[in-house]
Design a protein around this motif. Structure first.
Motif, PDB file in Angstrom:
ATOM      1  N   ASN A  67     -26.617  17.107  30.619  1.00 47.25           N
ATOM      2  CA  ASN A  67     -27.068  17.096  32.012  1.00 47.25           C
ATOM      3  C   ASN A  67     -26.092  16.382  32.938  1.00 47.25           C
ATOM      4  OD1 ASN A  67     -29.947  18.257  32.557  1.00 47.25           O
ATOM      5  ND2 ASN A  67     -30.093  17.278  30.536  1.00 47.25           N
ATOM      6  N   CYS A  68     -25.489  15.296  32.457  1.00 45.91           N
ATOM      7  CA  CYS A  68     -24.509  14.584  33.289  1.00 45.91           C
ATOM      8  C   CYS A  68     -23.304  15.462  33.592  1.00 45.91           C
ATOM      9  CB  CYS A  68     -24.083  13.286  32.604  1.00 45.91           C
ATOM     10  SG  CYS A  68     -25.382  12.031  32.570  1.00 45.91           S
ATOM     11  N   PHE A  71     -24.362  18.003  36.207  1.00 48.53           N
ATOM     12  CA  PHE A  71     -24.342  17.440  37.559  1.00 48.53           C
ATOM     13  C   PHE A  71     -22.905  17.360  38.088  1.00 48.53           C
ATOM     14  CE2 PHE A  71     -28.284  14.792  36.212  1.00 48.53           C
ATOM     15  CZ  PHE A  71     -29.079  15.917  36.312  1.00 48.53           C
ATOM     16  N   LEU A  98     -22.775  11.792  43.123  1.00 51.67           N
ATOM     17  CA  LEU A  98     -22.744  12.157  41.707  1.00 51.67           C
ATOM     18  C   LEU A  98     -22.985  10.929  40.833  1.00 51.67           C
ATOM     19  CD1 LEU A  98     -22.187  14.045  39.327  1.00 51.67           C
ATOM     20  CD2 LEU A  98     -19.729  13.635  39.674  1.00 51.67           C
ATOM     21  N   ALA A 101     -26.636  10.102  40.936  1.00 52.97           N
ATOM     22  CA  ALA A 101     -27.439  11.081  40.199  1.00 52.97           C
ATOM     23  C   ALA A 101     -27.321  10.852  38.694  1.00 52.97           C
ATOM     24  CB  ALA A 101     -26.984  12.494  40.560  1.00 52.97           C
ATOM     25  N   GLY A 122     -33.832  16.543  37.485  1.00 53.00           N
ATOM     26  CA  GLY A 122     -32.567  17.251  37.294  1.00 53.00           C
ATOM     27  C   GLY A 122     -32.463  18.481  38.169  1.00 53.00           C
ATOM     28  N   ILE A 125     -31.638  17.419  41.697  1.00 51.85           N
ATOM     29  CA  ILE A 125     -30.238  16.990  41.820  1.00 51.85           C
ATOM     30  C   ILE A 125     -29.319  18.209  41.905  1.00 51.85           C
ATOM     31  CG2 ILE A 125     -28.335  15.886  40.576  1.00 51.85           C
ATOM     32  CD1 ILE A 125     -30.438  13.896  39.481  1.00 51.85           C
ATOM     33  N   VAL A 126     -29.538  19.170  41.008  1.00 56.88           N
ATOM     34  CA  VAL A 126     -28.718  20.392  41.014  1.00 56.88           C
ATOM     35  C   VAL A 126     -28.871  21.132  42.338  1.00 56.88           C
ATOM     36  CG1 VAL A 126     -28.491  22.680  39.977  1.00 56.88           C
ATOM     37  CG2 VAL A 126     -28.663  20.668  38.513  1.00 56.88           C
TER      38      VAL A 126
END
Length: 383
Positions: A67-68, A71, A98, A101, A122, A125-126
């Motif tokens: 996931n990181c 992002f 970033l 997040a 998530g 954030i996306v």
């Protein structure tokens, strides 16, 4: 199509884009925006591969790192669009966002926040990074092409769909989680396709515009070339048939400019021409137009200007060039210019107009250079 298949499609799609970009940029000078976009696709490809192997790899890799990286890929995606829009300072806002997040998601993972809420965060954030890229496309909206407007609408709607999925997951109890995930990943897949084709088409559109500009602009001085100047002059030729103030034409040639190229080389010659153009522009109005006809010869269009006023402008230009020391790496050069001045007449064609202006210019050269000569009036010619 199930979620696992969609994740695999996202991974393979981004991998194929990475491969295509590698061979496209091979042995070519990379633009900064294209390089940023390529790194974004690499991050997204690795992220989707890690997420695809969730349950096989440790959660620390598949969930947290995956996931990181996702992002990071979305943030760089937005950054590439800001870079392409000419806003090189995008890192000052997107990179801290970033970092925040990634830190927030890592905290949720380490403190074992409910997976549904973590997934919802998530998604938001996306969607936020995607909307940042959409905002970059909205710059100079009045000048935007239909392609850019289509991308704004389609990417904006997909971003909102991804965000809506996150909001519903967080707030609506009993909502079909699998259906939400399927809709979210479907939107991400469509976003990948829209973003990929859209960015490449925008790059091609930009390149086409630059090639079209180079067809009518002189690369050395930044003013219109002969073709561009003739195109700009055409409507004023038509207006000359109507009553009102005439449009004047000044043809300028730098005296003995060949010795500059012969003695110091063409790069110095181009620098001298650029300095002379800048000096001439300081004597002109915003509505006036200067173009390079070739070599050291230029034309200046003066809309709604009488012959007497055009002679005054030409004299100011001559004096400014004569008093200008042009500094180069090897020497300080002093130049002079000869100028021919005329106005557009109702019966003129482009050929007859420039023939008359050039005859005045040659008379200035024959008279000793560094002077302004007006073309004979129509009555004088008729006599």
């Amino acid at each position: 199509m199930d979620i696992k298949t969609l994740v695999l499609a996202l991974a393979l799609g981004n991998l194929s884009l990475c491969a295509a970009l590698f061979f496209f940029e091979y042995e070519r000078k990379k633009s900064l925006s294209m390089s940023t976009w390529a790194v974004a696709k690499q991050c997204q490809a690795i992220a989707w591969i890690l997420l695809y192997f969730r349950g096989v790899l440790p959660d620390l890799l598949s969930v947290l790192l995956g996931n990181c990286l996702l992002f990071a890929g979305m943030a760089l995606d937005a950054g590439a669009l800001w870079q392409a829009a000419g806003r090189a300072g995008w890192r000052r806002t997107i990179m801290p966002a970033l970092g925040a997040a990634v830190g927030l998601f890592a905290a949720c993972y380490l403190f074992d926040v409910a997976p549904l809420l973590r997934s919802a965060g998530g998604s938001l954030i996306v969607a936020g990074f995607f909307l940042s890229g959409v905002a970059a496309l909205c710059l100079k909206w009045n000048e935007a092409t239909m392609l850019r407007r289509f991308l704004v609408v389609s990417m904006g709607l997909l971003s909102l769909l991804i965000a809506l999925r996150g909001v519903l997951a967080a707030l609506v109890d009993g909502f079909d989680a699998e259906l939400m995930q399927l809709a979210g990943f479907g939107a991400l897949y469509l976003m990948m396709l829209t973003n990929a084709f859209g960015y490449l088409l925008l790059s091609r559109e930009k390149l086409g515009g630059e090639l079209a500009r180079l067809e009518v602009v002189d690369a050395a001085t930044g003013v219109p070339n002969r073709r561009g100047f003739y195109q700009a002059l055409a409507p004023w030729m038509a207006l000359a048939r109507r009553p009102g103030l005439p449009t004047a034409l000044v043809v300028l040639n730098l005296d003995d400019f060949k010795r500059v190229n012969d003695s110091y080389g063409h790069p110095v010659g181009d620098a001298v021409l650029k300095t002379v153009v800048d000096t001439c522009r300081q004597q002109l109005r915003d509505s006036d137009l200067m173009g390079r006809l070739g070599g050291a010869e230029f034309a200046i269009q003066l809309p709604r200007t009488s012959l007497a006023d055009a002679l005054m402008v030409a004299e100011r230009i001559r004096a400014a060039v004569a008093s200008l020391p042009v500094k180069t790496d090897k020497a300080v050069l002093n130049l002079t210019a000869s100028l021919g001045v005329t106005t557009i007449r109702a019966e003129d064609s482009t050929v007859s107009l420039f023939k008359r202006a050039d005859e005045a210019l040659q008379a200035a050269k024959a008279g000793g250079r560094n002077r302004v000569v007006e073309a004979p009036q129509a009555s004088t010619l008729d006599a």
